[in-house]
Design a protein around this motif. Structure first.
Motif, mmCIF file in Angstrom:
data_model
loop_
_atom_site.group_PDB
_atom_site.id
_atom_site.type_symbol
_atom_site.label_atom_id
_atom_site.label_comp_id
_atom_site.label_asym_id
_atom_site.label_seq_id
_atom_site.Cartn_x
_atom_site.Cartn_y
_atom_site.Cartn_z
ATOM 1 N N ASP A 12 16.629 1.170 24.257
ATOM 2 C CA ASP A 12 16.812 0.708 22.877
ATOM 3 C C ASP A 12 17.282 -0.741 22.824
ATOM 4 O OD1 ASP A 12 19.281 1.505 23.936
ATOM 5 O OD2 ASP A 12 20.063 2.150 22.005
ATOM 6 N N SER A 31 14.939 -3.891 21.347
ATOM 7 C CA SER A 31 15.448 -4.781 20.310
ATOM 8 C C SER A 31 15.365 -6.238 20.743
ATOM 9 C CB SER A 31 16.894 -4.396 19.983
ATOM 10 O OG SER A 31 17.439 -5.292 19.065
ATOM 11 N N ARG A 43 24.278 3.876 8.531
ATOM 12 C CA ARG A 43 22.903 4.318 8.693
ATOM 13 C C ARG A 43 22.520 5.105 7.445
ATOM 14 N NH1 ARG A 43 19.992 1.819 12.116
ATOM 15 N NH2 ARG A 43 18.727 3.619 12.541
ATOM 16 N N ALA A 68 9.947 -3.435 8.637
ATOM 17 C CA ALA A 68 9.947 -3.318 10.093
ATOM 18 C C ALA A 68 10.854 -4.361 10.725
ATOM 19 C CB ALA A 68 8.523 -3.453 10.628
ATOM 20 N N ARG A 69 10.853 -5.564 10.192
ATOM 21 C CA ARG A 69 11.690 -6.633 10.755
ATOM 22 C C ARG A 69 13.173 -6.324 10.637
ATOM 23 N NH1 ARG A 69 9.095 -12.436 8.984
ATOM 24 N NH2 ARG A 69 6.963 -11.949 9.582
ATOM 25 N N ASP A 113 14.471 -3.183 10.058
ATOM 26 C CA ASP A 113 14.765 -1.788 10.393
ATOM 27 C C ASP A 113 15.309 -1.014 9.196
ATOM 28 O OD1 ASP A 113 14.866 0.478 12.013
ATOM 29 O OD2 ASP A 113 16.932 0.081 12.614
ATOM 30 N N GLU A 136 5.388 -3.390 17.916
ATOM 31 C CA GLU A 136 6.344 -2.325 18.221
ATOM 32 C C GLU A 136 5.690 -1.193 19.000
ATOM 33 O OE1 GLU A 136 7.849 -1.438 14.313
ATOM 34 O OE2 GLU A 136 9.573 -2.754 14.613
ATOM 35 N N ARG A 186 17.259 5.113 9.096
ATOM 36 C CA ARG A 186 17.404 3.668 8.927
ATOM 37 C C ARG A 186 18.465 3.349 7.890
ATOM 38 N NH1 ARG A 186 11.122 2.386 8.422
ATOM 39 N NH2 ARG A 186 11.300 4.287 7.254
#
Length: 158
Positions: free
Chosen positions: A83, A87, A110, A143-144, A146, A7, A116
């Motif tokens: 963005d 992705s 969200r 992380a995978r 989000d 990332e 997140r």
């Protein structure tokens, strides 16, 4: 560490799209020291971080393929929204590494202050649990998908 490196590498490339495009268009810049040395050092470090310690040839080759594939889309699709491009590039990296691609979470709420997401779909929860059982860390899983590590661990409770 692997996903942070991937990332971060993508984020740096996206942040410096114009510079990367200039380097690709004028390859003579890449052979001039110290630019060439710094560029090779950055790529070598990224390959090492993505492969991880003690990896065999197959994992190192996959890591190299992933790192090599992170910059080209930034240059080739430089007009795409950052963005969306980020992705898509990260989904491709996951596919190359044999990791499940997190389903798009459009429409899911969200987290607080627009951060997140704090929830996962049933399918994602199943994937999270499987990844954890296979030895993936909570940080890598977060992380995978989000989400925060706290969200991951909340769903790992049985």
């Amino acid at each position: 560490m692997r996903w942070r490196a991937i990332e971060g590498y993508v984020d740096v490339h996206l942040r410096h799209r114009q510079t990367l495009t200039m380097l690709v268009k004028d390859m003579t810049l890449l052979v001039q020291a110290p630019i060439a040395d710094r560029f090779r050092t950055a790529i070598a470090l990224a390959n090492e971080l993505v492969a991880g310690p003690g990896c065999g040839l197959e994992q190192r080759v996959r890591a190299c393929q992933v790192v090599a594939g992170l910059a080209d889309p930034v240059v080739l699709f430089r007009d795409a929204p950052a963005d969306q491009l980020r992705s898509t590039i990260l989904d491709g990296a996951r596919a190359l590494l044999g990791a499940p691609v997190a389903p798009r979470a459009r429409g899911l709420p969200r987290g607080r202050n627009g951060g997140r997401r704090a929830i996962l779909t049933e399918e994602q929860i199943t994937q999270v649990r499987a990844l954890y059982a296979e030895g993936c860390s909570g940080e890598e899983i977060a992380a995978r998908f989000d989400v925060s590590r706290a969200t991951v661990y909340r769903y790992l409770k049985i």
